[in-house]
Design a protein around this motif. Structure first.
Motif, mmCIF file in Angstrom:
data_model
loop_
_atom_site.group_PDB
_atom_site.id
_atom_site.type_symbol
_atom_site.label_atom_id
_atom_site.label_comp_id
_atom_site.label_asym_id
_atom_site.label_seq_id
_atom_site.Cartn_x
_atom_site.Cartn_y
_atom_site.Cartn_z
ATOM 1 N N THR A 142 0.991 3.593 -3.003
ATOM 2 C CA THR A 142 0.952 2.872 -4.276
ATOM 3 C C THR A 142 -0.447 3.027 -4.869
ATOM 4 O O THR A 142 -1.356 3.591 -4.227
ATOM 5 C CB THR A 142 1.241 1.374 -4.069
ATOM 6 N N ARG A 143 -0.617 2.524 -6.050
ATOM 7 C CA ARG A 143 -1.953 2.549 -6.679
ATOM 8 C C ARG A 143 -2.955 1.836 -5.775
ATOM 9 O O ARG A 143 -4.073 2.316 -5.550
ATOM 10 C CB ARG A 143 -1.905 1.883 -8.060
ATOM 11 N N GLN A 144 -2.552 0.692 -5.211
ATOM 12 C CA GLN A 144 -3.440 -0.058 -4.325
ATOM 13 C C GLN A 144 -3.789 0.749 -3.076
ATOM 14 O O GLN A 144 -4.929 0.716 -2.611
ATOM 15 C CB GLN A 144 -2.804 -1.396 -3.902
ATOM 16 N N LEU B 229 0.818 -1.203 0.000
ATOM 17 C CA LEU B 229 0.000 0.000 0.000
ATOM 18 C C LEU B 229 0.859 1.262 0.000
ATOM 19 O O LEU B 229 0.383 2.337 -0.354
ATOM 20 C CB LEU B 229 -0.932 0.005 1.215
ATOM 21 N N GLU C 275 -6.317 3.406 -4.074
ATOM 22 C CA GLU C 275 -7.623 2.785 -4.318
ATOM 23 C C GLU C 275 -8.310 2.417 -3.015
ATOM 24 O O GLU C 275 -9.523 2.612 -2.869
ATOM 25 C CB GLU C 275 -7.463 1.551 -5.199
#
Length: 67
Positions: free
Chosen positions: A51-53, A35, A56
């Motif tokens: 991060t992208r995760q 994350l 999101e």
């Protein structure tokens, strides 16, 4: 599953410019869950980034809190 401390730390990345210690146990857990990641800015300077995760997950948490 993230602990409440890990979730709070994740939210700090979104809510503040405060420097977060990369070796903090909660940050290490967020890195393990992919994350948060460490970025090398210069030879002697590293930063932590979502991060992208991570982005999101924060977006999903915000949607769940609105009525």
């Amino acid at each position: 599953m993230l602990s409440h401390h890990e979730l709070a730390t994740l939210m700090l990345f979104r809510d503040t410019e405060r420097r977060i210690e990369p070796l903090d146990p909660d940050v290490l857990a967020l890195r393990r869950y992919a994350l948060v990641e460490v970025r090398q800015r210069q030879a002697d300077e590293t930063t932590l980034q979502l991060t992208r995760q991570g982005r999101e997950l924060l977006a999903r948490l915000q949607m769940g809190g609105k009525a």
